[in-house]
Design a protein around this motif. Structure first.
Motif, PDB file in Angstrom:
ATOM      1  N   ALA A 108       0.843  -1.191   0.000  1.00 18.63           N
ATOM      2  CA  ALA A 108       0.000   0.000   0.000  1.00 18.63           C
ATOM      3  C   ALA A 108       0.881   1.244   0.000  1.00 18.63           C
ATOM      4  N   LEU A 109       0.327   2.342  -0.494  1.00 19.36           N
ATOM      5  CA  LEU A 109       1.041   3.611  -0.551  1.00 19.36           C
ATOM      6  C   LEU A 109       0.131   4.713  -0.036  1.00 19.36           C
ATOM      7  N   SER A 110       0.635   5.508   0.884  1.00 24.07           N
ATOM      8  CA  SER A 110      -0.097   6.668   1.386  1.00 24.07           C
ATOM      9  C   SER A 110       0.615   7.930   0.951  1.00 24.07           C
ATOM     10  N   ARG A 111      -0.136   8.834   0.334  1.00 18.20           N
ATOM     11  CA  ARG A 111       0.425  10.122  -0.066  1.00 18.20           C
ATOM     12  C   ARG A 111       0.331  11.142   1.074  1.00 18.20           C
ATOM     13  N   ARG A 112      -0.428  10.820   2.127  1.00 20.22           N
ATOM     14  CA  ARG A 112      -0.560  11.701   3.294  1.00 20.22           C
ATOM     15  C   ARG A 112      -0.656  10.846   4.549  1.00 20.22           C
ATOM     16  N   MET A 113       0.412  10.157   4.863  1.00 19.25           N
ATOM     17  CA  MET A 113       0.405   9.265   6.018  1.00 19.25           C
ATOM     18  C   MET A 113       0.401  10.069   7.320  1.00 19.25           C
ATOM     19  N   GLN A 114      -0.399   9.614   8.260  1.00 20.80           N
ATOM     20  CA  GLN A 114      -0.350  10.136   9.617  1.00 20.80           C
ATOM     21  C   GLN A 114       0.318   9.098  10.496  1.00 20.80           C
ATOM     22  N   VAL A 115       1.291   9.547  11.296  1.00 23.58           N
ATOM     23  CA  VAL A 115       2.009   8.640  12.179  1.00 23.58           C
ATOM     24  C   VAL A 115       1.932   9.176  13.603  1.00 23.58           C
ATOM     25  N   ASP A 116       2.162   8.276  14.565  1.00 20.29           N
ATOM     26  CA  ASP A 116       2.140   8.695  15.960  1.00 20.29           C
ATOM     27  C   ASP A 116       3.477   8.399  16.617  1.00 20.29           C
ATOM     28  N   HIS A 117       3.467   8.225  17.944  1.00 21.76           N
ATOM     29  CA  HIS A 117       4.728   8.031  18.664  1.00 21.76           C
ATOM     30  C   HIS A 117       5.479   6.791  18.204  1.00 21.76           C
ATOM     31  N   GLY A 118       4.779   5.851  17.557  1.00 23.60           N
ATOM     32  CA  GLY A 118       5.448   4.665  17.046  1.00 23.60           C
ATOM     33  C   GLY A 118       6.518   4.992  16.017  1.00 23.60           C
ATOM     34  N   PHE A 119       6.422   6.146  15.385  1.00 27.24           N
ATOM     35  CA  PHE A 119       7.447   6.620  14.457  1.00 27.24           C
ATOM     36  C   PHE A 119       8.250   7.774  15.063  1.00 27.24           C
ATOM     37  N   SER A 120       7.535   8.745  15.606  1.00 30.03           N
ATOM     38  CA  SER A 120       8.192  10.008  15.953  1.00 30.03           C
ATOM     39  C   SER A 120       9.088   9.908  17.169  1.00 30.03           C
ATOM     40  N   GLN A 121       8.806   8.986  18.108  1.00 33.65           N
ATOM     41  CA  GLN A 121       9.637   8.938  19.305  1.00 33.65           C
ATOM     42  C   GLN A 121      11.077   8.554  18.989  1.00 33.65           C
ATOM     43  N   ALA A 122      11.264   7.602  18.088  1.00 32.56           N
ATOM     44  CA  ALA A 122      12.625   7.216  17.718  1.00 32.56           C
ATOM     45  C   ALA A 122      13.375   8.393  17.105  1.00 32.56           C
ATOM     46  N   LEU A 123      12.730   9.140  16.214  1.00 31.75           N
ATOM     47  CA  LEU A 123      13.375  10.300  15.599  1.00 31.75           C
ATOM     48  C   LEU A 123      13.658  11.370  16.636  1.00 31.75           C
ATOM     49  N   GLN A 124      12.732  11.566  17.544  1.00 30.06           N
ATOM     50  CA  GLN A 124      12.901  12.542  18.608  1.00 30.06           C
ATOM     51  C   GLN A 124      14.088  12.192  19.502  1.00 30.06           C
ATOM     52  N   PHE A 125      14.214  10.928  19.866  1.00 31.24           N
ATOM     53  CA  PHE A 125      15.300  10.525  20.752  1.00 31.24           C
ATOM     54  C   PHE A 125      16.662  10.594  20.060  1.00 31.24           C
ATOM     55  N   LEU A 126      16.691  10.346  18.762  1.00 31.70           N
ATOM     56  CA  LEU A 126      17.968  10.302  18.051  1.00 31.70           C
ATOM     57  C   LEU A 126      18.403  11.660  17.532  1.00 31.70           C
ATOM     58  N   TRP A 127      17.445  12.479  17.071  1.00 36.58           N
ATOM     59  CA  TRP A 127      17.801  13.765  16.465  1.00 36.58           C
ATOM     60  C   TRP A 127      17.191  14.963  17.197  1.00 36.58           C
TER      61      TRP A 127
END
Length: 314
Positions: A108-127
C-alpha cells in the motif's frame, strides 16, 4: 560493493516522561538511548528507512493494510512527541514502492500518512525532533487481526527492501520501532462496547478531551501493571531476550518458525510490534554482524519490555 547499512531496533513507550520510574531505571534507560544516539550519529546515515506501527491515530479498521509506505507523512504529536511533517524522501519512497510491486510484493502507498509516537519517538530521541536525514516511513499493522503480517512475510519484506537498497549509494539506517513484550489497553474489534469498536474503525481526529482521557487511561494502566494490580499480561523478559538474541545472531530462519499464537500468548497482544525489528533487520545480511549495543530492561510502569539493539555492516 553496496553502501554501508546499519540496523537499530528500539522499543518505544508513550509513557516515557509521564509515569514515574526509579532514578536507577531512568538513568539506565537514558544511557542506552544516549549510546544509540551516539552510534547512529557516528554512522551518519544519508537515508533512513523507519518501520513503525500505529495505535489508531493514523490507520483504522475501515481500511487497514498489513504494510504501507508513506511518500509524505505527518506526526500527530501524541503524548510527548513532536507534531509536524517528517522529512520524507519522497522519490526514494516511490521508487521503493515501484520496486516492490515489480518484484510481486504488493504494497500500500499513502500520499498523506499520519504517524504517531510509534514513528516520531525514535526520531525525537535520536535527532531531538523531526529535523532528520531523509526518511522512508513504512507502517506495519500490529493491532488488527487477521491482517497482521506473519513473521515469514515480514522477513520477506525486509529482504526485498534490502535488494532495493543494494542499488542505492546512500549509507542507510534501518530502524525498527516497536515492542517488545507488552499488552497495553489498545482495544480490538472484540471489545463489547460498540462505541469503542466504532472509534477504532472510522478515522477521525480526536478531541483534546478524548486525547487527554486516552493518555490518562494508558498512564493508569502502566502504574497498575507496576503495582501488580492489573489484568494485563505481564512483561516477558525471557521472550524479549530470545527475540533480541535471534536478531543479533542472524537466526532468522529459526525466528520465523515461531507461531503467531505464541507471540500473543507469551508476549502480549501488542508484541506484534516487534515485527518492525524483523523487517528492518532482514534488510541487512543474515550473517551475524558487528553488534555494538545490546540493552534490555523490563519497565512495567512504561508497559514496555524496553530493548535497544544496534549493528552495522561496516
Amino acid at each position: 560493493m553496496t553502501a554501508p547499512r546499519a540496523f537499530l531496533g528500539m522499543s518505544h513507550s508513550p509513557l516515557l516522561g509521564l509515569n514515574p520510574i526509579s532514578a536507577e531505571v531512568e538513568q539506565s534507560l537514558n544511557a542506552a538511548v544516549a549510546q544509540a544516539r551516539q552510534q547512529v550519529l557516528a554512522f551518519d546515515p544519508e537515508l533512513i528507512v523507519l518501520v513503525g506501527p500505529d495505535h489508531y491515530n493514523g490507520f483504522f479498521n475501515e481500511l487497514m493494510p498489513p504494510f504501507c509506505i508513506g511518500s509524505a507523512a505527518t506526526s500527530v504529536g501524541d503524548y510527548l512527541t513532536p507534531p509536524g511533517e517528517l522529512n520524507v524522501a519522497t522519490d526514494a519512497a516511490l521508487a521503493l514502492a515501484t520496486r516492490l510491486m515489480d518484484d510481486d510484493f504488493d504494497i500500500a502507498l499513502s500520499r498523506r500518512m499520519q504517524v504517531d509516537h510509534g514513528f516520531s519517538q525514535a526520531l525525537q530521541f535520536l535527532w531531538g525532533g523531526l529535523d532528520t536525514p531523509p526518511v522512508v516511513p513504512i507502517f506495519l499493522n500490529a493491532v488488527a487481526q487477521p491482517g497482521i503480517a506473519r513473521l515469514r512475510r515480514c522477513r520477506q519484506l525486509g529482504q526485498a527492501i534490502g535488494h532495493f537498497l543494494d542499488g542505492l549509494p546512500q549509507r542507510t539506517l534501518l530502524i525498527g520501532s516497536g515492542g517488545l513484550s507488552h499488552e497495553p489497553p489498545v482495544p480490538t474489534l472484540a471489545h463489547p462496547d460498540p462505541a469503542i469498536r466504532e472509534r477504532i474503525t472510522i478515522k477521525r481526529e480526536p478531541t483534546q478531551a478524548e486525547r487527554a482521557a486516552k493518555t490518562q487511561r494508558v498512564m493508569d494502566a502502566g502504574m497498575a501493571l507496576a503495582a501488580g494490580d492489573s489484568s494485563m499480561k505481564p512483561l516477558n523478559p525471557d521472550w524479549d531476550k530470545r527475540y533480541m538474541d535471534a536478531l543479533e545472531h542472524g537466526q532468522l530462519d529459526a525466528l520465523v518458525q515461531w507461531t503467531e499464537d505464541s507471540i500473543e500468548q507469551e508476549a502480549g497482544l501488542s508484541a506484534h510490534e516487534s515485527k518492525t525489528w524483523l523487517v528492518a533487520r532482514a534488510a541487512l545480511p543474515q550473517a551475524p554482524l558487528r553488534c555494538t549495543l545490546h540493552h534490555y530492561q523490563a519497565v512495567p510502569e512504561l508497559i514496555a519490555g524496553y530493548g535497544v539493539l544496534f549493528m552495522q555492516t561496516a
